[in-house]
Design a protein around this motif. Structure first.
Motif, PDB file in Angstrom:
ATOM      1  N   UNK A   1       0.814  -1.214   0.000  1.00  0.00           N
ATOM      2  CA  UNK A   1       0.000   0.000   0.000  1.00  0.00           C
ATOM      3  C   UNK A   1       0.848   1.265   0.000  1.00  0.00           C
ATOM      4  N   UNK A   2       1.977   1.217   0.699  1.00  0.00           N
ATOM      5  CA  UNK A   2       2.813   2.416   0.780  1.00  0.00           C
ATOM      6  C   UNK A   2       3.320   2.840  -0.580  1.00  0.00           C
ATOM      7  N   UNK A   3       3.845   1.880  -1.346  1.00  0.00           N
ATOM      8  CA  UNK A   3       4.378   2.196  -2.673  1.00  0.00           C
ATOM      9  C   UNK A   3       3.283   2.728  -3.581  1.00  0.00           C
TER      10      UNK A   3
ATOM     11  N   UNK B   1       0.486   4.296  -2.795  1.00  0.00           N
ATOM     12  CA  UNK B   1       0.110   5.670  -2.458  1.00  0.00           C
ATOM     13  C   UNK B   1       1.191   6.634  -2.934  1.00  0.00           C
ATOM     14  N   UNK B   2       2.457   6.219  -2.803  1.00  0.00           N
ATOM     15  CA  UNK B   2       3.546   7.074  -3.257  1.00  0.00           C
ATOM     16  C   UNK B   2       3.452   7.349  -4.750  1.00  0.00           C
TER      17      UNK B   2
ATOM     18  N   UNK C   1       0.515   9.769  -5.348  1.00  0.00           N
ATOM     19  CA  UNK C   1       0.776  11.133  -4.895  1.00  0.00           C
ATOM     20  C   UNK C   1       1.879  11.783  -5.726  1.00  0.00           C
TER      21      UNK C   1
ATOM     22  N   UNK D   1      -8.126  12.855  -0.872  1.00  0.00           N
ATOM     23  CA  UNK D   1      -7.831  11.443  -0.656  1.00  0.00           C
ATOM     24  C   UNK D   1      -9.047  10.805   0.004  1.00  0.00           C
TER      25      UNK D   1
ATOM     26  N   UNK E   1      -8.719   5.277  -2.366  1.00  0.00           N
ATOM     27  CA  UNK E   1      -7.998   4.104  -1.893  1.00  0.00           C
ATOM     28  C   UNK E   1      -9.035   3.038  -1.549  1.00  0.00           C
TER      29      UNK E   1
ATOM     30  N   UNK F   1      -6.886   3.464  -6.397  1.00  0.00           N
ATOM     31  CA  UNK F   1      -5.883   2.540  -5.889  1.00  0.00           C
ATOM     32  C   UNK F   1      -6.580   1.227  -5.578  1.00  0.00           C
TER      33      UNK F   1
ATOM     34  N   UNK G   1      -6.290  -3.223  -5.057  1.00  0.00           N
ATOM     35  CA  UNK G   1      -5.389  -4.268  -4.586  1.00  0.00           C
ATOM     36  C   UNK G   1      -5.846  -5.606  -5.126  1.00  0.00           C
TER      37      UNK G   1
ATOM     38  N   UNK H   1       4.887   7.009   4.748  1.00  0.00           N
ATOM     39  CA  UNK H   1       3.799   7.679   4.040  1.00  0.00           C
ATOM     40  C   UNK H   1       2.446   7.310   4.637  1.00  0.00           C
ATOM     41  N   UNK H   2       2.364   6.090   5.128  1.00  0.00           N
ATOM     42  CA  UNK H   2       1.120   5.658   5.768  1.00  0.00           C
ATOM     43  C   UNK H   2       1.432   5.231   7.181  1.00  0.00           C
TER      44      UNK H   2
ATOM     45  N   UNK I   1       8.899  -1.536   2.314  1.00  0.00           N
ATOM     46  CA  UNK I   1       9.638  -0.923   3.419  1.00  0.00           C
ATOM     47  C   UNK I   1       8.681  -0.588   4.559  1.00  0.00           C
TER      48      UNK I   1
ATOM     49  N   UNK J   1       4.113   2.301   6.788  1.00  0.00           N
ATOM     50  CA  UNK J   1       4.655   1.831   5.511  1.00  0.00           C
ATOM     51  C   UNK J   1       5.313   2.998   4.810  1.00  0.00           C
ATOM     52  N   UNK J   2       6.516   2.753   4.310  1.00  0.00           N
ATOM     53  CA  UNK J   2       7.150   3.766   3.467  1.00  0.00           C
ATOM     54  C   UNK J   2       6.713   3.561   2.028  1.00  0.00           C
ATOM     55  N   UNK J   3       6.912   4.585   1.241  1.00  0.00           N
ATOM     56  CA  UNK J   3       6.556   4.484  -0.176  1.00  0.00           C
ATOM     57  C   UNK J   3       7.513   3.523  -0.868  1.00  0.00           C
TER      58      UNK J   3
END
Lengths: 268, 527
Positions: free
Chosen positions: A59-61, A63-64, A67, A83, A141, A171, A173, B409-410, B503, B525-527
């Protein structure tokens, strides 16, 4: 009727179909893309993009990536990104975190965070937000599939975003794909980070692997290895260290889009 | 206005099956005693305070119910709100009882009804038509009106006759305690007229200050205030219907018309409002109130109508027009100056306004706590460093130019426990199990040690610890991310990357201790 006449006529018909479908005609869509060979294209607003990743833990990637694109759309006239998340998915997916946005290079003041109670409310909020001319992008999301999010819903969203010029990023999954009217569909997965200078053991600058599954908007290239700096995406040549480390099973067979309206697929 | 048998009248209206004579009883000092009797029961000789067994013996076919005070008080409050269609200032006088006494401030209102006398007649007759026993009085003071409505016929009391009329009333008309009344009766003072010429000092010594206070209040020597139930709206527009309406669409159309009327008034005055209230007066004495707020001052009728229609969609199930709505009022509060602005083609102000209007619309439909903005707080504790505040109320805080640490980021609202293996206890994590999946950690950096904020230790004690959610239960949503650990412990944060490049931000709670396994959590969580 000569051959060239027929071709012209066909082109005219395709254009009128594209107009009826409210899909940006190909020329228009190409004008929305600034693309240099080998680089990640700079996509303008007005597109509905689906972004898939195989698992929720990515999820982090995801969202990155959204954004990162949304940041490029922020201007003085369009000063906010909305968002949207279902309130009960916050613990599954995590919530956008202000200091994290800051260290990512995204101004937290530009983000409006909407916690919808149901999918119907979320879709309503997405349509309402994209209709506002001050909104640069809407990031929805959606952690689980819902029946409400069908072709009709995505159609509505794509027409709205084409009409107002703001982008919508959905987004999603999982590996299932439903019919949708999205202009582009990405499949994103994180990749091993680059070397960190002076500290080989630490995670370095991030890398993502993005695959364009739908929307033949750029010729010749559908896979990118991306990095992120505060100024935008950086593109790297795909190099595979060792064997194919891609987790999550074999990549899906590429879906061949139906050739309609001058190469822009309608459903895929 | 005084409704002596309101409880029984109300219950009879609510349930037509109830037969007269009806009495309500209450447990007072261990005995069952009558607390309210209806008119027919009173004719049979029953009175309040009587023993229930005696009453049953006197009237065999008596209908008996237990008194439910909270229900009656709530119903009477609704009933009182409904009277705001006569005057905006309405309150329930709860000095003696939680229901039965209604006071309306009709200063400056009476002429709308053709004078005080016709107004009183209208207010009383419309209640009598509905089957309520009611008495009312219009008087210059609240005390006098109470006394007259309870102990004399319904009438309008002019200031000049005030003393003459009060003199003829019994001392009960002063809202005194039973002990005071008993004392006065013992002294032979039966009417206010006998009490008034008495010397004040001995009276105060014997009966306390409250007696003199009530007397002065009734005579208007000192002021008595009432607390209106509904907030006073300075500006409102309203419409009455000859035939009651019921459909929400009709209500919204009327709301649009009223919003236009209101905006014309506000524009003429150069004002705008932030809070708008829509009151729906039902035929059967209920008022429904809908409120919406706007982030910036506005008087745009389209926007106001849109907010109400969003709000009404959220209402859907609760909306109940009953037997119809016969009056709608749109009121505005939080009014302040809003000058007309010229919209320029190049001004950016219009854009910010658009965004605020969008936030208003989303808040009105999804609720104010659903549309949020991040506000950064100067704190190094991760969950305190960002607050989520309603977008309507958000203010931009200038940021200090500190270097920005690496943050995910989250963030998970509630950190989740993970199992961590390390080669050596103080070393970098080597593998992790989270949500029943194992991760091989290839790279890691850390620790970043974050200690508790010792300077907030005093405040920490006041915070209520957040309950840990039970298994399978979603944690409660708290916009101001609650403290996960009220007994703050130092945490060591690590950034870890697994083989696929994901990450995570994990931390160990507390320090390594001999013999005790360390507790690890995943926080973001990182991007």
């Amino acid at each position: 009727m000569t051959l060239s006449d027929r071709q012209q006529r066909l082109a005219a018909l395709r254009d009128s179909i594209a107009n009826i479908e409210r899909k940006p005609a190909l020329a228009e869509a190409r004008a929305l893309v600034e693309h240099q060979p080998g680089e990640f294209p700079v996509l303008a607003g007005g597109l509905l993009q689906e972004m898939f990743t195989d698992e929720r833990r990515n999820a982090g990637a995801l969202l990155g990536f959204a954004l990162g694109q949304a940041k490029g759309l922020l201007t003085e006239q369009r000063l906010a990104v909305v968002y949207l998340q279902l309130a009960d998915e916050a613990q599954k997916l995590g919530m956008p975190y202000g200091p994290g946005l800051l260290s990512f290079g995204f101004d937290p003041d530009a983000l409006v965070f909407v916690r919808a109670a149901s999918m119907a409310e979320l879709l309503w909020a997405a349509e309402e937000a994209i209709a506002c001319r001050a909104v640069a992008a809407v990031v929805a999301d959606i952690g689980s599939h819902s029946r409400l999010l069908d072709f009709t819903a995505s159609r509505r969203l794509s027409m709205r975003s084409a009409a107002t010029g703001g982008s919508i990023f959905l987004l999603r999954y999982g590996q299932g794909r439903q019919a949708s009217a999205a202009h582009l569909r990405w499949r994103l997965s994180p990749d091993q980070s680059a070397q960190k200078r002076y500290d080989a053991k630490a995670p370095g600058p991030l890398r993502w692997r993005a695959q364009l599954e739908k929307g033949a908007i750029i010729k010749n290239q559908t896979e990118f290895v991306l990095g992120w700096t505060e100024n935008g995406f950086a593109t790297f040549t795909a190099q595979r260290r060792g064997a194919d480390r891609h987790a999550g099973g074999a990549p899906l067979p590429r879906i061949v889009p139906a050739q309609l309206a001058d190469g822009l697929s309608q459903t895929a | 206005m005084f409704l002596p048998s309101w409880p029984t009248d109300y219950l009879k209206r609510r349930d037509i099956q109830l037969k007269s004579p009806l009495v309500l009883y209450e447990r007072i000092k261990g005995g069952l005693r009558l607390a309210a009797v209806d008119a027919e029961a009173a004719r049979c000789g029953l009175r309040v305070g009587q023993n229930l067994a005696d009453a049953r013996a006197m009237v065999p076919d008596l209908t008996v119910l237990e008194m439910d005070r909270p229900l009656l008080e709530a119903a009477f409050a609704d009933f009182a709100d409904w009277h705001s269609n006569a005057s905006p200032l309405v309150s329930v006088m709860s000095d003696v009882s939680g229901f039965g006494d209604l006071v309306l401030d009709i200063t400056g209102v009476a002429h709308l009804f053709g004078g005080e006398r016709p107004m009183l007649r209208l207010l009383l007759s419309r209640l009598r038509d509905l089957g309520y026993t009611v008495a009312g009085a219009i008087a210059p003071t609240i005390g006098a009106a109470w006394g007259v409505s309870h102990f004399a016929r319904s009438q309008v009391v002019e200031r000049t006759d005030l003393e003459a009329i009060l003199d003829g009333l019994p001392v009960h008309a002063l809202r005194l305690t039973p002990a005071q009344i008993a004392g006065l009766t013992q002294m032979g003072l039966k009417t206010i007229g006998q009490l008034r010429p008495r010397e004040r000092k001995p009276l105060q010594a014997r009966f306390g200050l409250s007696l003199l206070q009530r007397l002065d209040q009734a005579l208007g020597h000192i002021e008595e205030r009432m607390t209106p139930r509904l907030p006073m709206a300075e500006r409102y527009a309203e419409r009455r219907f000859a035939d009651p309406i019921g459909l929400m669409d009709d209500v919204l159309m009327t709301c649009h018309d009223l919003a236009i009327q209101l905006s014309i008034r506000l524009e003429a005055e150069g004002q705008g409002g932030q809070a708008f209230h829509l009151f729906l007066y039902r035929v059967d004495h209920k008022v429904m109130a809908l409120s919406v707020n706007s982030a910036r001052l506005t008087r745009d009728p389209e926007h106001i109508t849109k907010l109400f229609s969003n709000r009404s969609e959220r209402l859907e199930g609760e909306y109940d027009a009953g037997f119809g709505i016969d009056m709608i009022r749109l009121a505005v509060s939080s009014v302040s100056q809003l000058d007309a602005v010229q919209l320029g083609a190049f001004s950016h102000q219009g854009v910010a306004e658009d965004l605020d209007q969008l936030n208003d619309r989303m808040s009105s439909r999804l609720g104010a706590m659903a549309v949020l903005r991040t506000q950064l707080v100067e704190s190094h504790i991760p969950e305190r460093a960002a607050r989520l505040v309603p977008a309507l109320a958000a203010v931009n805080v200038p940021r200090a130019g500190w270097p920005i640490p690496a943050r995910p980021l989250r963030l998970l609202p509630v950190p989740e426990m993970v199992a961590i293996n390390a080669e050596v206890p103080e070393g970098l994590p080597a593998s992790m199990i989270w949500r029943r999946e194992s991760y091989k950690i290839e790279r890691a950096s850390g620790p970043e040690r974050l200690g508790a904020e010792w300077w907030r230790s005093g405040q920490r004690l006041q915070l209520v610890p957040l309950e840990k959610p039970k298994k399978g239960e979603e944690p409660p949503y708290i916009p101001d991310l609650a403290l996960f650990e009220p007994d703050a412990v130092t945490r060591d944060y690590y950034v870890v990357e697994d083989a696929a490049g994901r990450r995570f931000w994990i931390y160990r709670r507390g320090f390594h201790q001999q013999g005790e396994p360390a507790v690890w959590y995943l926080h973001g969580f990182f991007a």
